[in-house]
Write a protein that holds these residues in place. Structure first.
Motif, PDB file in Angstrom:
ATOM      1  N   ASP A 186      15.977  -7.397   5.914  1.00 44.60           N
ATOM      2  CA  ASP A 186      14.649  -7.414   6.528  1.00 44.60           C
ATOM      3  C   ASP A 186      13.645  -6.743   5.592  1.00 44.60           C
ATOM      4  O   ASP A 186      13.822  -5.590   5.200  1.00 44.60           O
ATOM      5  CB  ASP A 186      14.682  -6.691   7.867  1.00 44.60           C
ATOM      6  CG  ASP A 186      15.606  -7.374   8.866  1.00 44.60           C
ATOM      7  OD1 ASP A 186      15.862  -8.582   8.711  1.00 44.60           O
ATOM      8  OD2 ASP A 186      16.076  -6.684   9.794  1.00 44.60           O
ATOM      9  N   ILE A 187      12.593  -7.463   5.237  1.00 42.05           N
ATOM     10  CA  ILE A 187      11.655  -6.956   4.233  1.00 42.05           C
ATOM     11  C   ILE A 187      10.550  -6.121   4.889  1.00 42.05           C
ATOM     12  O   ILE A 187      10.140  -6.367   6.018  1.00 42.05           O
ATOM     13  CB  ILE A 187      11.027  -8.095   3.414  1.00 42.05           C
ATOM     14  CG1 ILE A 187      10.170  -9.005   4.296  1.00 42.05           C
ATOM     15  CG2 ILE A 187      12.099  -8.892   2.699  1.00 42.05           C
ATOM     16  CD1 ILE A 187       9.375 -10.027   3.510  1.00 42.05           C
ATOM     17  N   ALA A 188      10.092  -5.130   4.153  1.00 40.76           N
ATOM     18  CA  ALA A 188       8.981  -4.293   4.614  1.00 40.76           C
ATOM     19  C   ALA A 188       7.667  -5.028   4.391  1.00 40.76           C
ATOM     20  O   ALA A 188       7.442  -5.606   3.329  1.00 40.76           O
ATOM     21  CB  ALA A 188       8.971  -2.968   3.866  1.00 40.76           C
ATOM     22  N   ILE A 189       6.815  -5.016   5.401  1.00 39.72           N
ATOM     23  CA  ILE A 189       5.490  -5.615   5.251  1.00 39.72           C
ATOM     24  C   ILE A 189       4.391  -4.558   5.327  1.00 39.72           C
ATOM     25  O   ILE A 189       3.252  -4.830   4.939  1.00 39.72           O
ATOM     26  CB  ILE A 189       5.230  -6.735   6.275  1.00 39.72           C
ATOM     27  CG1 ILE A 189       5.409  -6.220   7.705  1.00 39.72           C
ATOM     28  CG2 ILE A 189       6.158  -7.917   6.001  1.00 39.72           C
ATOM     29  CD1 ILE A 189       4.991  -7.243   8.760  1.00 39.72           C
ATOM     30  N   ARG A 190       4.739  -3.368   5.821  1.00 37.19           N
ATOM     31  CA  ARG A 190       3.832  -2.229   5.724  1.00 37.19           C
ATOM     32  C   ARG A 190       4.667  -1.023   5.322  1.00 37.19           C
ATOM     33  O   ARG A 190       5.695  -0.733   5.940  1.00 37.19           O
ATOM     34  CB  ARG A 190       3.083  -1.959   7.031  1.00 37.19           C
ATOM     35  CG  ARG A 190       1.934  -0.976   6.835  1.00 37.19           C
ATOM     36  CD  ARG A 190       0.851  -1.107   7.871  1.00 37.19           C
ATOM     37  NE  ARG A 190      -0.381  -0.487   7.402  1.00 37.19           N
ATOM     38  CZ  ARG A 190      -1.537  -0.524   8.065  1.00 37.19           C
ATOM     39  NH1 ARG A 190      -1.613  -1.169   9.211  1.00 37.19           N
ATOM     40  NH2 ARG A 190      -2.605   0.055   7.579  1.00 37.19           N
ATOM     41  N   ARG A 191       4.233  -0.345   4.293  1.00 39.96           N
ATOM     42  CA  ARG A 191       5.039   0.690   3.679  1.00 39.96           C
ATOM     43  C   ARG A 191       4.918   2.023   4.398  1.00 39.96           C
ATOM     44  O   ARG A 191       4.044   2.223   5.242  1.00 39.96           O
ATOM     45  CB  ARG A 191       4.628   0.850   2.212  1.00 39.96           C
ATOM     46  CG  ARG A 191       4.745  -0.421   1.424  1.00 39.96           C
ATOM     47  CD  ARG A 191       4.322  -0.358  -0.016  1.00 39.96           C
ATOM     48  NE  ARG A 191       3.689   0.841  -0.497  1.00 39.96           N
ATOM     49  CZ  ARG A 191       3.226   1.000  -1.734  1.00 39.96           C
ATOM     50  NH1 ARG A 191       3.343   0.002  -2.599  1.00 39.96           N
ATOM     51  NH2 ARG A 191       2.659   2.110  -2.119  1.00 39.96           N
ATOM     52  N   ALA A 192       5.795   2.928   4.019  1.00 40.58           N
ATOM     53  CA  ALA A 192       5.797   4.248   4.632  1.00 40.58           C
ATOM     54  C   ALA A 192       4.513   5.015   4.349  1.00 40.58           C
ATOM     55  O   ALA A 192       4.119   5.890   5.126  1.00 40.58           O
ATOM     56  CB  ALA A 192       7.002   5.043   4.147  1.00 40.58           C
ATOM     57  N   ASP A 193       3.837   4.713   3.231  1.00 40.39           N
ATOM     58  CA  ASP A 193       2.574   5.382   2.909  1.00 40.39           C
ATOM     59  C   ASP A 193       1.378   4.723   3.586  1.00 40.39           C
ATOM     60  O   ASP A 193       0.229   5.084   3.330  1.00 40.39           O
ATOM     61  CB  ASP A 193       2.363   5.438   1.395  1.00 40.39           C
ATOM     62  CG  ASP A 193       2.405   4.072   0.723  1.00 40.39           C
ATOM     63  OD1 ASP A 193       2.407   3.040   1.444  1.00 40.39           O
ATOM     64  OD2 ASP A 193       2.447   4.016  -0.526  1.00 40.39           O
ATOM     65  N   GLY A 194       1.646   3.733   4.435  1.00 42.91           N
ATOM     66  CA  GLY A 194       0.581   3.077   5.177  1.00 42.91           C
ATOM     67  C   GLY A 194      -0.028   1.880   4.482  1.00 42.91           C
ATOM     68  O   GLY A 194      -0.842   1.168   5.076  1.00 42.91           O
ATOM     69  N   LEU A 195       0.340   1.635   3.229  1.00 47.94           N
ATOM     70  CA  LEU A 195      -0.218   0.510   2.487  1.00 47.94           C
ATOM     71  C   LEU A 195       0.497  -0.787   2.863  1.00 47.94           C
ATOM     72  O   LEU A 195       1.678  -0.793   3.198  1.00 47.94           O
ATOM     73  CB  LEU A 195      -0.090   0.748   0.980  1.00 47.94           C
ATOM     74  CG  LEU A 195      -0.858   1.946   0.429  1.00 47.94           C
ATOM     75  CD1 LEU A 195      -0.578   2.105  -1.059  1.00 47.94           C
ATOM     76  CD2 LEU A 195      -2.356   1.807   0.677  1.00 47.94           C
ATOM     77  N   TRP A 196      -0.238  -1.884   2.764  1.00 51.77           N
ATOM     78  CA  TRP A 196       0.364  -3.188   2.992  1.00 51.77           C
ATOM     79  C   TRP A 196       1.288  -3.526   1.830  1.00 51.77           C
ATOM     80  O   TRP A 196       0.967  -3.257   0.675  1.00 51.77           O
ATOM     81  CB  TRP A 196      -0.709  -4.255   3.141  1.00 51.77           C
ATOM     82  CG  TRP A 196      -1.564  -4.054   4.351  1.00 51.77           C
ATOM     83  CD1 TRP A 196      -2.842  -3.581   4.387  1.00 51.77           C
ATOM     84  CD2 TRP A 196      -1.175  -4.278   5.710  1.00 51.77           C
ATOM     85  NE1 TRP A 196      -3.283  -3.506   5.684  1.00 51.77           N
ATOM     86  CE2 TRP A 196      -2.283  -3.932   6.527  1.00 51.77           C
ATOM     87  CE3 TRP A 196      -0.010  -4.746   6.321  1.00 51.77           C
ATOM     88  CZ2 TRP A 196      -2.258  -4.040   7.906  1.00 51.77           C
ATOM     89  CZ3 TRP A 196       0.023  -4.866   7.705  1.00 51.77           C
ATOM     90  CH2 TRP A 196      -1.083  -4.514   8.481  1.00 51.77           C
ATOM     91  N   ALA A 197       2.427  -4.120   2.129  1.00 48.37           N
ATOM     92  CA  ALA A 197       3.404  -4.456   1.106  1.00 48.37           C
ATOM     93  C   ALA A 197       2.968  -5.699   0.334  1.00 48.37           C
ATOM     94  O   ALA A 197       2.345  -6.616   0.881  1.00 48.37           O
ATOM     95  CB  ALA A 197       4.776  -4.692   1.727  1.00 48.37           C
ATOM     96  N   TYR A 198       3.327  -5.711  -0.937  1.00 48.30           N
ATOM     97  CA  TYR A 198       3.004  -6.846  -1.810  1.00 48.30           C
ATOM     98  C   TYR A 198       3.487  -8.158  -1.217  1.00 48.30           C
ATOM     99  O   TYR A 198       2.773  -9.168  -1.260  1.00 48.30           O
ATOM    100  CB  TYR A 198       3.646  -6.606  -3.182  1.00 48.30           C
ATOM    101  CG  TYR A 198       3.807  -7.860  -4.017  1.00 48.30           C
ATOM    102  CD1 TYR A 198       2.719  -8.404  -4.701  1.00 48.30           C
ATOM    103  CD2 TYR A 198       5.036  -8.499  -4.117  1.00 48.30           C
ATOM    104  CE1 TYR A 198       2.856  -9.556  -5.460  1.00 48.30           C
ATOM    105  CE2 TYR A 198       5.182  -9.648  -4.872  1.00 48.30           C
ATOM    106  CZ  TYR A 198       4.094 -10.180  -5.546  1.00 48.30           C
ATOM    107  OH  TYR A 198       4.249 -11.333  -6.282  1.00 48.30           O
ATOM    108  N   GLN A 199       4.705  -8.182  -0.675  1.00 49.88           N
ATOM    109  CA  GLN A 199       5.292  -9.443  -0.212  1.00 49.88           C
ATOM    110  C   GLN A 199       4.439 -10.087   0.872  1.00 49.88           C
ATOM    111  O   GLN A 199       4.283 -11.315   0.901  1.00 49.88           O
ATOM    112  CB  GLN A 199       6.721  -9.210   0.294  1.00 49.88           C
ATOM    113  CG  GLN A 199       7.664  -8.597  -0.721  1.00 49.88           C
ATOM    114  CD  GLN A 199       7.953  -9.506  -1.907  1.00 49.88           C
ATOM    115  OE1 GLN A 199       7.568 -10.667  -1.935  1.00 49.88           O
ATOM    116  NE2 GLN A 199       8.628  -8.969  -2.915  1.00 49.88           N
ATOM    117  N   LEU A 200       3.877  -9.304   1.771  1.00 51.02           N
ATOM    118  CA  LEU A 200       3.004  -9.856   2.795  1.00 51.02           C
ATOM    119  C   LEU A 200       1.654 -10.251   2.209  1.00 51.02           C
ATOM    120  O   LEU A 200       1.143 -11.352   2.468  1.00 51.02           O
ATOM    121  CB  LEU A 200       2.793  -8.844   3.918  1.00 51.02           C
ATOM    122  CG  LEU A 200       1.824  -9.298   5.030  1.00 51.02           C
ATOM    123  CD1 LEU A 200       2.427 -10.437   5.835  1.00 51.02           C
ATOM    124  CD2 LEU A 200       1.453  -8.134   5.947  1.00 51.02           C
TER     125      LEU A 200
END
Length: 294
Positions: free
Chosen positions: A171-185
């Motif tokens: 399962d891929i991350a779409i929002r990171r732990a630092d609150g930033l949107w993930a590149y993949q999304l």
């Protein structure tokens, strides 16, 4: 003009170097060979890695090399609302869940799991929080439940490709732990918003393609065509040329030499051109013969 829309999407963590120029040139040539549009997107969603002034320098380098883009430049850092909308659409399907794992915990769990690492050393997320957060934990990141099944497509340079994303990546991350949107999304949402039909980029991103196709399908987006070009390697270290590895910036004072070098790095014979416009015209013709669209 055709319906072809390509794009070059550098991250502004430094100026163009030989590796990123090869990818930019290939992307530009593919668009021009199809009489299509070539767009520029600045992928500055990862703000901690953004170097002030790097985006402007990249744009200046492209102009000095004759690689002119069409339309307005898109900046990912300004598109948070679009990413939130995609997040909400996935959440409405019941596919989004909070993950409380730290990077260390994910790495340790993956090492203990049965799945082998991918070609780039990536290990799949083991699904620790897939059915709910452990007691006392709060969500750090947000992930998408990947559907089972093998994703298959044909890369225009590398041929048939396949990957079981759920097994190989998890399962891929779409929002990171630092609150930033993930590149993949972000990349999936932006390609659709810009009407991109063809992605030409370095082979280091080949491993992201299957998951991006799956994510796009979950969002109801049309599939894209892909072409991944060979990486430019440092002759001394044997590592991929990158900003992280200290690759020097392109010398745009000698634009024809820089373009010829990138062209040869892509595996083509010298064009023996007189100037930049002559080189780009010759290279476009050669590219069109080598990579016709199906």
């Amino acid at each position: 003009m055709t319906d072809y829309v390509g794009r070059f999407a550098p991250s502004p963590s430094g100026p163009l170097h030989a590796g990123s120029l090869a990818a930019a040139l290939a992307s530009w040539l593919d668009a021009r060979a199809q009489r299509g549009r070539w767009l520029l997107r600045i992928e500055d969603v990862d703000t901690p890695r953004t170097v002030p002034g790097a985006a402007e320098r990249i744009m200046m380098q492209l102009r000095e090399l004759g690689l002119h883009w069409d339309g307005e430049v898109v900046w990912q850092s300004r598109r948070g609302a679009a990413y939130q909308q995609a997040f909400d659409a996935l959440a409405a399907q019941g596919r989004v869940y909070g993950c409380g794992c730290t990077r260390r915990e994910i790495a340790d769990s993956a090492l203990r799991g049965p799945a082998a690492p991918g070609a780039d050393g990536e290990r799949p997320y083991p699904g620790t929080c897939r059915h709910g957060l452990p007691p006392g934990r709060q969500a750090r990141a947000w992930r998408v439940r990947m559907p089972e099944g093998v994703e298959r497509y044909t890369d225009r340079w590398l041929g048939p490709q396949e990957q079981d994303v759920a097994q190989a990546v998890g399962d891929i991350a779409i929002r990171r732990a630092d609150g930033l949107w993930a590149y993949q999304l972000a990349v999936v949402v932006d390609d659709a918003a810009q009407g991109v039909t063809d992605v030409v980029r370095g082979a280091d991103l080949l491993g992201s393609t299957a998951r991006q196709r799956v994510l796009g399908r979950l969002l109801g987006l049309p599939p894209l065509r892909y072409l991944h070009v060979p990486l430019v390697m440092d002759p001394v270290s044997g590592l991929k040329l990158s900003k992280q590895n200290g690759a020097p910036p392109i010398d745009t004072a000698a634009p024809l030499a820089a373009l010829e070098s990138a062209w040869r790095a892509l595996g083509f014979a010298p064009q023996e051109a007189h100037d930049v416009p002559d080189f780009l015209a010759r290279a476009t013709e050669t590219w069109a013969r080598r990579f016709p669209l199906p």
